[in-house]
Design a protein around this motif. Sequence first.
Motif, PDB file in Angstrom:
ATOM      1  N   ASP A   1       4.226  -5.886  -0.274  1.00 37.36           N
ATOM      2  CA  ASP A   1       5.372  -6.010   0.632  1.00 37.36           C
ATOM      3  C   ASP A   1       6.030  -4.653   0.889  1.00 37.36           C
ATOM      4  N   CYS A   2       5.235  -3.583   0.816  1.00 38.93           N
ATOM      5  CA  CYS A   2       5.781  -2.248   1.057  1.00 38.93           C
ATOM      6  C   CYS A   2       6.087  -2.079   2.552  1.00 38.93           C
ATOM      7  N   ARG A   3       6.784  -1.015   2.889  1.00 39.16           N
ATOM      8  CA  ARG A   3       7.160  -0.758   4.279  1.00 39.16           C
ATOM      9  C   ARG A   3       5.934  -0.711   5.185  1.00 39.16           C
ATOM     10  N   GLU A   4       4.865  -0.091   4.722  1.00 38.27           N
ATOM     11  CA  GLU A   4       3.638   0.051   5.512  1.00 38.27           C
ATOM     12  C   GLU A   4       3.040  -1.313   5.861  1.00 38.27           C
ATOM     13  N   CYS A   5       3.096  -2.250   4.903  1.00 38.58           N
ATOM     14  CA  CYS A   5       2.521  -3.575   5.134  1.00 38.58           C
ATOM     15  C   CYS A   5       3.426  -4.450   5.998  1.00 38.58           C
ATOM     16  N   ILE A   6       4.720  -4.238   5.924  1.00 37.14           N
ATOM     17  CA  ILE A   6       5.658  -5.033   6.730  1.00 37.14           C
ATOM     18  C   ILE A   6       5.636  -4.579   8.187  1.00 37.14           C
ATOM     19  N   THR A   7       5.664  -3.272   8.411  1.00 35.39           N
ATOM     20  CA  THR A   7       5.736  -2.754   9.783  1.00 35.39           C
ATOM     21  C   THR A   7       4.373  -2.715  10.472  1.00 35.39           C
ATOM     22  N   LYS A   8       3.297  -2.524   9.707  1.00 36.29           N
ATOM     23  CA  LYS A   8       1.934  -2.397  10.251  1.00 36.29           C
ATOM     24  C   LYS A   8       1.860  -1.327  11.345  1.00 36.29           C
ATOM     25  N   GLU A   9       2.714  -0.319  11.227  1.00 32.87           N
ATOM     26  CA  GLU A   9       2.863   0.640  12.321  1.00 32.87           C
ATOM     27  C   GLU A   9       1.639   1.518  12.567  1.00 32.87           C
ATOM     28  N   LYS A  10       0.774   1.644  11.560  1.00 37.91           N
ATOM     29  CA  LYS A  10      -0.401   2.505  11.731  1.00 37.91           C
ATOM     30  C   LYS A  10      -1.667   1.724  12.102  1.00 37.91           C
ATOM     31  N   ASP A  11      -1.566   0.391  12.133  1.00 43.96           N
ATOM     32  CA  ASP A  11      -2.771  -0.423  12.331  1.00 43.96           C
ATOM     33  C   ASP A  11      -3.437  -0.178  13.683  1.00 43.96           C
ATOM     34  N   LYS A  12      -2.640  -0.076  14.731  1.00 39.64           N
ATOM     35  CA  LYS A  12      -3.215   0.089  16.063  1.00 39.64           C
ATOM     36  C   LYS A  12      -4.042   1.366  16.146  1.00 39.64           C
ATOM     37  N   GLU A  13      -3.505   2.446  15.565  1.00 38.32           N
ATOM     38  CA  GLU A  13      -4.217   3.728  15.570  1.00 38.32           C
ATOM     39  C   GLU A  13      -5.470   3.655  14.699  1.00 38.32           C
ATOM     40  N   LYS A  14      -5.365   2.948  13.578  1.00 36.68           N
ATOM     41  CA  LYS A  14      -6.505   2.847  12.662  1.00 36.68           C
ATOM     42  C   LYS A  14      -7.647   2.027  13.246  1.00 36.68           C
ATOM     43  N   LEU A  15      -7.311   1.089  14.130  1.00 38.40           N
ATOM     44  CA  LEU A  15      -8.327   0.188  14.678  1.00 38.40           C
ATOM     45  C   LEU A  15      -8.611   0.472  16.152  1.00 38.40           C
TER      46      LEU A  15
END
Length: 372
Positions: free
Chosen positions: A261-275
Motif C-alpha cells: 500500500d505504498c505511494r507507488e502502488c496507490i498512485t500507479k503513476e509510473k505504470d503508463k510509462e513502464k507499459l
Amino acid sequence: MTAQGGLERFVSAGKGRGLRARRRYAVGELLFSCPAYTAVLTVSERGSHCDGCFARKEGLSKCGRCKQAFYCNVECQKEDWPMHKLECSAMCAFGQNWNPSETVRLTARILAKQKTHPERTQSEKLLAVKEFESHLDKLDNEKRELIQNDIAALHHFYSKHLEYPDNAALVVLFAQVNCNGFTIEDEELSHLGSAIFPDVALMNHSCCPNVIVTYKGTLAEVRAVKEIEPGEEVFTSYIDLLYPTEDRNDRLRDSYFFNCDCRECITKEKDKEKLEIRKLNDPPSAETVRDMIKYARNVIEEFRRAKHYKYILCLTLTPLICELSLDKMGAVFEDSNVYMLHMMYQAMGVCLYVQDWEGALRYGQKIIRPYR
C-alpha cells in the motif's frame, strides 16, 4: 522494543514487526551489516567460488573426501566443516543422484545450526530465526505439497547427520525459509547462493524503499538510498521494482501473502510509462496487449531460472531465442517498455556469457537511456 545502535525494532501499524531509525542516516550511509546465520553456495558455482565465504578465486582447494566443495584456504574449510559434513558423505554415497534443492540444503543447515548454537547468534541481534513469520494459515494445497516434497528430500539426503523435529515443525520451518530466505547475487546479479539473514528479514517491504541490501560474500550490508529521519521506518524492497504495479503485487501475494500500500502502488503513476505500447496506425487491442504481457512474463521467468543453472544454457540456441522473443514482443511494445528492457538485459547477459561483445554492446546501448 529492542534497540541496536541507531536502530530499533518496533510494532509497525498494519505490518507487524518492523525496523525504525533512532537517528538520521544520510544517503549512502551504512545502517548495519549482518553475517549470514547460514548460507549455501549454489551447485553451479562450485569450483569458482569458495563454499565457505563465497569469494571468487582461482586455484581453490577441494575437499579431499567428496572432491566437490572448494575453499580459499584451510581456515575457510575448517569454519565450513560443521555444515559441509552434512553433505560430504551423502555426495559420495549418492554420486550423480545427489540433487537436493537449495531450499532443502539451507533448511538442513538451519537444523544443524540450531542444535550446535542454541543461543542467539550475531545475526539475530534484533530478530531470532525462531521468530520468523511462516504464514502457515495462508498456504494453499500446492504450496503445502511442495513443502512435503522438500521434507521427503530432506529425509532422503540428510538422514545420517540430522535429528529431525516432527513433520508439523518441519512444515513451519520450510514455510519460514520460503518467506525469509535471501538470494545472494554477485556484482553482475548472477545467482551465487541462498542464505538466512535474520536482522535483515526484520525490515518490511515498500516499492519506495529507503535502503538497499548488498552482499560482500556471506555478509549483508544495508545502506540508505534516501535520507532517513529519526522515527522513520526502514523499508527495503522484496521484489524487482522495474515492473508495473499489478505485476509487483502478484509477486508479493504469491511469495509473501500481502499487497503493498505504498505511494507507488496507490498512485500507479509510473505504470503508463513502464507499459508503453508501440504507436501504430492500427493500435493493438487490449486483449493483444494482455496476451503479450503474459507471454513476456513467462519468457522472462524462464531466463531467470536459466541464470540459476548456467551449465544448461545452450550456447547456440539461447541468443536466437532472445532475438525471436524480442521480435515478437517488439511488435506490440516500445523498446522502453519494462518487459522489453528486461528481455534486452537478459539478452545482453547471454551475449556476455557466449563472448559476443558486439551483441552485448548493441543491447547495452538500447537499454541505457530508458533505464536512466
